[in-house]
Design an enzyme around this catalytic site. Structure first.
Site, PDB file in Angstrom:
ATOM      1  N   PHE A 156     -83.351   2.305 -42.514  1.00 43.78           N
ATOM      2  CA  PHE A 156     -82.837   2.822 -43.950  1.00 43.78           C
ATOM      3  C   PHE A 156     -82.769   4.296 -44.170  1.00 43.78           C
ATOM      4  O   PHE A 156     -81.749   4.618 -44.314  1.00 43.78           O
ATOM      5  CB  PHE A 156     -84.156   2.087 -44.958  1.00 43.78           C
ATOM      6  N   ASP A 165     -81.910   3.324 -31.458  1.00 47.24           N
ATOM      7  CA  ASP A 165     -82.447   2.477 -32.199  1.00 47.24           C
ATOM      8  C   ASP A 165     -82.543   1.156 -31.567  1.00 47.24           C
ATOM      9  O   ASP A 165     -81.625   0.741 -30.995  1.00 47.24           O
ATOM     10  CB  ASP A 165     -81.771   2.266 -33.635  1.00 47.24           C
ATOM     11  N   GLY A 212     -84.684  -1.832 -37.940  1.00 46.09           N
ATOM     12  CA  GLY A 212     -83.441  -0.979 -38.264  1.00 46.09           C
ATOM     13  C   GLY A 212     -82.586  -2.116 -38.279  1.00 46.09           C
ATOM     14  O   GLY A 212     -82.694  -3.295 -37.722  1.00 46.09           O
ATOM     15  N   LEU A 219     -87.792   9.553 -36.087  1.00 47.20           N
ATOM     16  CA  LEU A 219     -87.750   8.524 -37.172  1.00 47.20           C
ATOM     17  C   LEU A 219     -88.345   7.061 -36.702  1.00 47.20           C
ATOM     18  O   LEU A 219     -88.651   6.271 -37.513  1.00 47.20           O
ATOM     19  CB  LEU A 219     -86.550   8.152 -38.018  1.00 47.20           C
ATOM     20  N   THR A 238     -95.938   1.279 -30.887  1.00 47.88           N
ATOM     21  CA  THR A 238     -94.614   2.088 -31.317  1.00 47.88           C
ATOM     22  C   THR A 238     -94.978   3.414 -31.467  1.00 47.88           C
ATOM     23  O   THR A 238     -94.278   4.317 -31.115  1.00 47.88           O
ATOM     24  CB  THR A 238     -94.063   1.180 -32.314  1.00 47.88           C
ATOM     25  N   ALA A 241     -91.050  12.497 -38.492  1.00 44.55           N
ATOM     26  CA  ALA A 241     -91.375  11.707 -39.671  1.00 44.55           C
ATOM     27  C   ALA A 241     -92.550  11.110 -39.868  1.00 44.55           C
ATOM     28  O   ALA A 241     -93.085  10.330 -39.200  1.00 44.55           O
ATOM     29  CB  ALA A 241     -90.177  10.735 -40.214  1.00 44.55           C
ATOM     30  N   TYR A 249    -101.756   2.227 -39.275  1.00 41.52           N
ATOM     31  CA  TYR A 249    -100.837   2.785 -39.460  1.00 41.52           C
ATOM     32  C   TYR A 249    -101.074   4.470 -39.623  1.00 41.52           C
ATOM     33  O   TYR A 249    -100.488   5.048 -39.233  1.00 41.52           O
ATOM     34  CB  TYR A 249     -99.973   2.185 -40.714  1.00 41.52           C
TER      35      TYR A 249
END
Ligand code: UDP
Length: 331
Positions: free
Chosen positions: A11, A31, A36, A76, A95, A117, A149
C-alpha cells in the site's frame, strides 16, 4: 536518482513509487507479494523508469543485485496488520528481523542510504501521550502475539541506528502512525478499509472492544511526502521520526462517520477483543504522535483531514466493487 523500494507493491510502497516516478526518478521495486499486490503497481508496468522484481528480501543475491543498482533504499517490506501478526507470529518475527538484517548488511557494503519504516506499535503500552521519539517503549508480555510485531520492529530500529553509529551507514528510522488511503486492504485487519467495505456492502460494521480506543489517521500522500523529504535531508540521518496525523478519533465515532459518509444501512456491532483477535488480546487505548520533530526537520504538516481521507477510501472501494461486479457479470 535511482531508488529501491522493498515492499514496493504494498500500500505505502506503491504510493511511494508513484511519487518518485512523478519526480522523474527511476524506481526499483522488490516485493514477494505476500501482503502486497501486483494490482497496486500494474499502472506503472509500462513506465520505462519502473522496474519490479517479485522476490523476497531474504533472497540475498537478488537483493544484493538491486542494492548495487540504486542510490538509496526504502526498506518497507515487512509483515503488517494486527490480524496477520496475531495469526502468524513466526512469519512476523522472521520477516521483520531477518529481512532488515539482510537489507542493512547489503546496503552497508556499498554504503547506500537506507530509510527503515518502523511503526507506532513500538510505543506499545506507553501512556505518555503524545508519543515522542525519545520516550520509553513499553512492551507487553511475550505470551501476547501482538507484541512480537512491536519488538521485531524495535530490533529493526536498534539495528538501523547501530549501523549508523558503528559503521557510518546512513540510516533514517520513521515510525508510521495509522497510514490510510486508496489501495490499503482490510485483509490484514486495518480498520478504515474494513469499515468502508462493510458499509458499502451493507454488512455489520465491526467495532472491536467498546469502541472508545482512539487513533489518528494520516493520508498516505502526506506520509509519502514526508518520506521523500526525509530521504533528501542529510541531517535526518541517524534519527528517528514519528510521521502521522494528530487528529484523534475514537473507533466508535469512526464507525458512525463511515456509516454516514457511505449512506449505509449497516448495523454497528461491538465484537469483544477475545473474539476478534485472540484470548487476552491487548489493544492500545490511545495512539497520538508528537510530530514536532519531523515538522521542524522537513516542515511536515498533514494536508488531508479525515473527511477527505474517508472520501478517497470510499471512492476507491466503490470503484473496486464496480470493477468486481463487472468482472463477475462478464464470467
Ligand atoms: N478495529 C475495529 N474493527 C475492525 C478492525 C479494527 O474496531 O474491524 C480496531 C482495532 O481493534 C484498533 C483500531 O481499530 O483499536 C485500529 O486498528 P488497525 O488494525 O487499523 O490498526 P492498529 O492501530 O491497531 O495498528
Amino acid at each position: 536518482m535511482r531508488v529501491l523500494i522493498t515492499g514496493g507493491a504494498g500500500f505505502i510502497g506503491s504510493h511511494l513509487s508513484d511519487a518518485y516516478l512523478q519526480r522523474g526518478d527511476e524506481v526499483f521495486v522488490l516485493d514477494d507479494l505476500s501482503t502486497g499486490s501486483f494490482e497496486n503497481i500494474r499502472h506503472l508496468k509500462d513506465n520505462p523508469r519502473f522496474h519490479y522484481t517479485i522476490d523476497s528480501v531474504h533472497n540475498q543475491p537478488v537483493t544484493a543485485e538491486l542494492v548495487d543498482q540504486v542510490d538509496v533504499i526504502f526498506h518497507l517490506a515487512a509483515a503488517v496488520g494486527v490480524k496477520l501478526i496475531v495469526e502468524s507470529p513466526v512469519r512476523t518475527i522472521e520477516t521483520n528481523v531477518h529481512g532488515t538484517e539482510v537489507v542493512l548488511s547489503l546496503a552497508n557494503k556499498k554504503k547506500k542510504k537506507v530509510l527503515v519504516a518502523s511503526t507506532s506499535e513500538v510505543y506499545g503500552l506507553s501512556t505518555q501521550i503524545p508519543f515522542r521519539e525519545d520516550g520509553n517503549l513499553v512492551m507487553g508480555a511475550t505470551n501476547k502475539g501482538r507484541w512480537s510485531y512491536a519488538c521485531s520492529k524495535a530490533i529493526d530500529e536498534f539495528l538501523a541506528l547501530a549501523y549508523w553509529r558503528e559503521k557510518k551507514l546512513p540510516t533514517i528510522v520513521v515510525r508510521l502512525f495509522n497510514t490510510v488511503g486508496p489501495r490499503q486492504t482490510g485483509q490484514y485487519g486495518m480498520v478504515i478499509p474494513t469499515f468502508v467495505k462493510q458499509a458499502l456492502s451493507e454488512r455489520p460494521i465491526t467495532v472491536f472492544g467498546d469502541g472508545k480506543q482512539s487513533r489518528c489517521f494520516c493520508y498516505v500522500g502526506d506520509v509519502v511526502g514526508a518520506l521523500v523529504k526525509l530521504m533528501d535531508d542529510d541531517k535526518a540521518v541517524g534519527e528517528v521520526f514519528n510521521v502521522g496525523s494528530n487528529q484523534e478519533i475514537s473507533i466508535g465515532e469512526l464507525a458512525k462517520k463511515v456509516k454516514e459518509s457511505t449512506n449505509s444501512n449497516s448495523e454497528i456491532v461491538f465484537v469483544p477483543y477475545d473474539e476478534a483477535y485472540e484470548e487476552g488480546f491487548e489493544d492500545m487505548p490511545r495512539r497520538i504522535p508528537d510530530t514536532s520533530k519531523v515538522n521542524k526537520q522537513v516542515g511536515f504538516q498533514p494536508q488531508m483531514n479525515l473527511d477527505g481521507i474517508l472520501k478517497s477510501v470510499i471512492d476507491f472501494h466503490s470503484g473496486q466493487q464496480a470493477r468486481e461486479y463487472k468482472a463477475s457479470a462478464a464470467d
